[in-house]
Write a protein that holds these residues in place. Structure first.
Motif, PDB file in Angstrom:
ATOM      1  N   TRP A   5     -76.350 -12.373   6.272  1.00  0.00           N
ATOM      2  CA  TRP A   5     -77.350 -11.491   5.666  1.00  0.00           C
ATOM      3  C   TRP A   5     -78.578 -12.290   5.284  1.00  0.00           C
ATOM      4  O   TRP A   5     -78.469 -13.409   4.795  1.00  0.00           O
ATOM      5  CB  TRP A   5     -76.810 -10.828   4.396  1.00  0.00           C
ATOM      6  CG  TRP A   5     -75.804  -9.770   4.635  1.00  0.00           C
ATOM      7  CD1 TRP A   5     -76.021  -8.424   4.694  1.00  0.00           C
ATOM      8  CD2 TRP A   5     -74.398  -9.947   4.822  1.00  0.00           C
ATOM      9  NE1 TRP A   5     -74.842  -7.762   4.932  1.00  0.00           N
ATOM     10  CE2 TRP A   5     -73.831  -8.674   5.010  1.00  0.00           C
ATOM     11  CE3 TRP A   5     -73.553 -11.053   4.870  1.00  0.00           C
ATOM     12  CZ2 TRP A   5     -72.476  -8.475   5.230  1.00  0.00           C
ATOM     13  CZ3 TRP A   5     -72.205 -10.862   5.096  1.00  0.00           C
ATOM     14  CH2 TRP A   5     -71.675  -9.586   5.272  1.00  0.00           C
ATOM     15  N   TYR A   7     -81.687 -11.788   2.660  1.00  0.00           N
ATOM     16  CA  TYR A   7     -81.915 -10.915   1.505  1.00  0.00           C
ATOM     17  C   TYR A   7     -83.149 -11.347   0.728  1.00  0.00           C
ATOM     18  O   TYR A   7     -83.587 -12.495   0.821  1.00  0.00           O
ATOM     19  CB  TYR A   7     -80.686 -10.895   0.586  1.00  0.00           C
ATOM     20  CG  TYR A   7     -80.337 -12.247   0.004  1.00  0.00           C
ATOM     21  CD1 TYR A   7     -80.830 -12.640  -1.236  1.00  0.00           C
ATOM     22  CD2 TYR A   7     -79.539 -13.142   0.703  1.00  0.00           C
ATOM     23  CE1 TYR A   7     -80.518 -13.880  -1.759  1.00  0.00           C
ATOM     24  CE2 TYR A   7     -79.220 -14.384   0.185  1.00  0.00           C
ATOM     25  CZ  TYR A   7     -79.716 -14.741  -1.051  1.00  0.00           C
ATOM     26  OH  TYR A   7     -79.423 -15.983  -1.571  1.00  0.00           O
ATOM     27  N   THR A  18     -86.283 -15.321  -1.213  1.00  0.00           N
ATOM     28  CA  THR A  18     -85.678 -14.953   0.067  1.00  0.00           C
ATOM     29  C   THR A  18     -84.583 -15.949   0.397  1.00  0.00           C
ATOM     30  O   THR A  18     -84.799 -17.158   0.322  1.00  0.00           O
ATOM     31  CB  THR A  18     -86.740 -14.964   1.185  1.00  0.00           C
ATOM     32  OG1 THR A  18     -87.827 -14.124   0.796  1.00  0.00           O
ATOM     33  CG2 THR A  18     -86.160 -14.455   2.495  1.00  0.00           C
ATOM     34  N   SER A  20     -80.404 -16.471   2.589  1.00  0.00           N
ATOM     35  CA  SER A  20     -79.440 -15.980   3.566  1.00  0.00           C
ATOM     36  C   SER A  20     -78.053 -16.443   3.137  1.00  0.00           C
ATOM     37  O   SER A  20     -77.921 -17.439   2.419  1.00  0.00           O
ATOM     38  CB  SER A  20     -79.775 -16.483   4.973  1.00  0.00           C
ATOM     39  OG  SER A  20     -79.766 -17.887   5.023  1.00  0.00           O
ATOM     40  N   LEU A  24     -72.793 -11.580   1.005  1.00  0.00           N
ATOM     41  CA  LEU A  24     -73.901 -11.078   0.182  1.00  0.00           C
ATOM     42  C   LEU A  24     -73.474 -10.793  -1.256  1.00  0.00           C
ATOM     43  O   LEU A  24     -74.151 -11.210  -2.195  1.00  0.00           O
ATOM     44  CB  LEU A  24     -74.517  -9.832   0.827  1.00  0.00           C
ATOM     45  CG  LEU A  24     -75.772  -9.283   0.160  1.00  0.00           C
ATOM     46  CD1 LEU A  24     -76.896 -10.312   0.128  1.00  0.00           C
ATOM     47  CD2 LEU A  24     -76.235  -8.018   0.870  1.00  0.00           C
ATOM     48  N   LEU A  48     -81.457  -7.371  -6.321  1.00  0.00           N
ATOM     49  CA  LEU A  48     -81.507  -7.289  -4.863  1.00  0.00           C
ATOM     50  C   LEU A  48     -82.397  -6.113  -4.484  1.00  0.00           C
ATOM     51  O   LEU A  48     -82.142  -4.980  -4.880  1.00  0.00           O
ATOM     52  CB  LEU A  48     -80.095  -7.090  -4.294  1.00  0.00           C
ATOM     53  CG  LEU A  48     -79.998  -6.937  -2.776  1.00  0.00           C
ATOM     54  CD1 LEU A  48     -80.414  -8.228  -2.068  1.00  0.00           C
ATOM     55  CD2 LEU A  48     -78.582  -6.546  -2.377  1.00  0.00           C
ATOM     56  N   TYR A  50     -83.820  -5.976  -1.066  1.00  0.00           N
ATOM     57  CA  TYR A  50     -83.848  -5.796   0.386  1.00  0.00           C
ATOM     58  C   TYR A  50     -82.813  -6.706   1.026  1.00  0.00           C
ATOM     59  O   TYR A  50     -82.569  -7.814   0.549  1.00  0.00           O
ATOM     60  CB  TYR A  50     -85.232  -6.157   0.935  1.00  0.00           C
ATOM     61  CG  TYR A  50     -85.353  -5.935   2.422  1.00  0.00           C
ATOM     62  CD1 TYR A  50     -85.635  -4.678   2.932  1.00  0.00           C
ATOM     63  CD2 TYR A  50     -85.171  -6.977   3.310  1.00  0.00           C
ATOM     64  CE1 TYR A  50     -85.733  -4.461   4.308  1.00  0.00           C
ATOM     65  CE2 TYR A  50     -85.268  -6.778   4.685  1.00  0.00           C
ATOM     66  CZ  TYR A  50     -85.546  -5.516   5.168  1.00  0.00           C
ATOM     67  OH  TYR A  50     -85.643  -5.298   6.514  1.00  0.00           O
ATOM     68  N   TYR A  51     -82.203  -6.221   2.117  1.00  0.00           N
ATOM     69  CA  TYR A  51     -81.347  -7.090   2.916  1.00  0.00           C
ATOM     70  C   TYR A  51     -81.260  -6.589   4.346  1.00  0.00           C
ATOM     71  O   TYR A  51     -81.518  -5.417   4.621  1.00  0.00           O
ATOM     72  CB  TYR A  51     -79.945  -7.238   2.314  1.00  0.00           C
ATOM     73  CG  TYR A  51     -79.118  -5.967   2.332  1.00  0.00           C
ATOM     74  CD1 TYR A  51     -78.285  -5.670   3.413  1.00  0.00           C
ATOM     75  CD2 TYR A  51     -79.170  -5.078   1.271  1.00  0.00           C
ATOM     76  CE1 TYR A  51     -77.530  -4.512   3.429  1.00  0.00           C
ATOM     77  CE2 TYR A  51     -78.422  -3.915   1.286  1.00  0.00           C
ATOM     78  CZ  TYR A  51     -77.598  -3.645   2.365  1.00  0.00           C
ATOM     79  OH  TYR A  51     -76.852  -2.498   2.388  1.00  0.00           O
ATOM     80  N   GLU A  53     -78.561  -7.168   7.789  1.00  0.00           N
ATOM     81  CA  GLU A  53     -77.266  -7.705   8.219  1.00  0.00           C
ATOM     82  C   GLU A  53     -77.350  -8.164   9.672  1.00  0.00           C
ATOM     83  O   GLU A  53     -77.971  -7.500  10.507  1.00  0.00           O
ATOM     84  CB  GLU A  53     -76.206  -6.618   8.084  1.00  0.00           C
ATOM     85  CG  GLU A  53     -74.810  -7.101   8.370  1.00  0.00           C
ATOM     86  CD  GLU A  53     -73.756  -6.035   8.128  1.00  0.00           C
ATOM     87  OE1 GLU A  53     -72.721  -6.093   8.805  1.00  0.00           O
ATOM     88  OE2 GLU A  53     -73.970  -5.143   7.278  1.00  0.00           O
ATOM     89  N   GLU A  64     -84.445 -15.617   7.512  1.00  0.00           N
ATOM     90  CA  GLU A  64     -84.812 -16.080   6.165  1.00  0.00           C
ATOM     91  C   GLU A  64     -86.031 -16.990   6.243  1.00  0.00           C
ATOM     92  O   GLU A  64     -87.000 -16.817   5.500  1.00  0.00           O
ATOM     93  CB  GLU A  64     -83.650 -16.841   5.524  1.00  0.00           C
ATOM     94  CG  GLU A  64     -84.040 -17.565   4.247  1.00  0.00           C
ATOM     95  CD  GLU A  64     -83.044 -18.607   3.788  1.00  0.00           C
ATOM     96  OE1 GLU A  64     -83.359 -19.315   2.814  1.00  0.00           O
ATOM     97  OE2 GLU A  64     -81.964 -18.729   4.387  1.00  0.00           O
TER      98      GLU A  64
END
Length: 99
Positions: A5, A7, A18, A20, A24, A48, A50-51, A53, A64
């Motif tokens: 992820w 994120y 930001t 990774s 998560l 959190l 935003y993320y 996958e 990232e």
């Protein structure tokens, strides 16, 4: 292959972080209890916002690094679900940095 992820966290001071990870939920908990990156440790609590996958962790890490290089407006367009603004914001940012 291990999932990954990318994120984005909103920190208490309004800055974005930001990162990774391959887990998560665990990573967000680590950030919240002060075991995350030094940037987030000093800016708790974090949220959190935003993320994305990925089916491979290396793709999340690559993303990232890409997003880390973005300005705040581009990150906010991504977070807001308005990716159509990204090219325009990139051009505007490039123009600003040339002056």
């Amino acid at each position: 292959m291990m999932k990954g992820w990318m994120y984005i966290l909103l920190c208490s001071d309004g800055s974005y972080y930001t990162g990774s990870t391959n887990d998560l939920d665990r990573r967000i908990i680590q950030h919240q209890i002060g075991e995350g990156a030094s940037h987030t440790k000093k800016r708790l609590p974090v949220k959190l916002v935003y993320y994305e996958e990925y089916h491979r962790i290396d793709l999340a890490f690559y993303r990232e690094k890409q997003v880390q290089g973005w300005n705040r407006k581009k990150k906010e367009a991504l977070i807001s679900g308005m990716p159509e603004l990204l090219p325009k914001l990139a051009i505007a940012y490039r123009d600003l940095t040339k002056k």
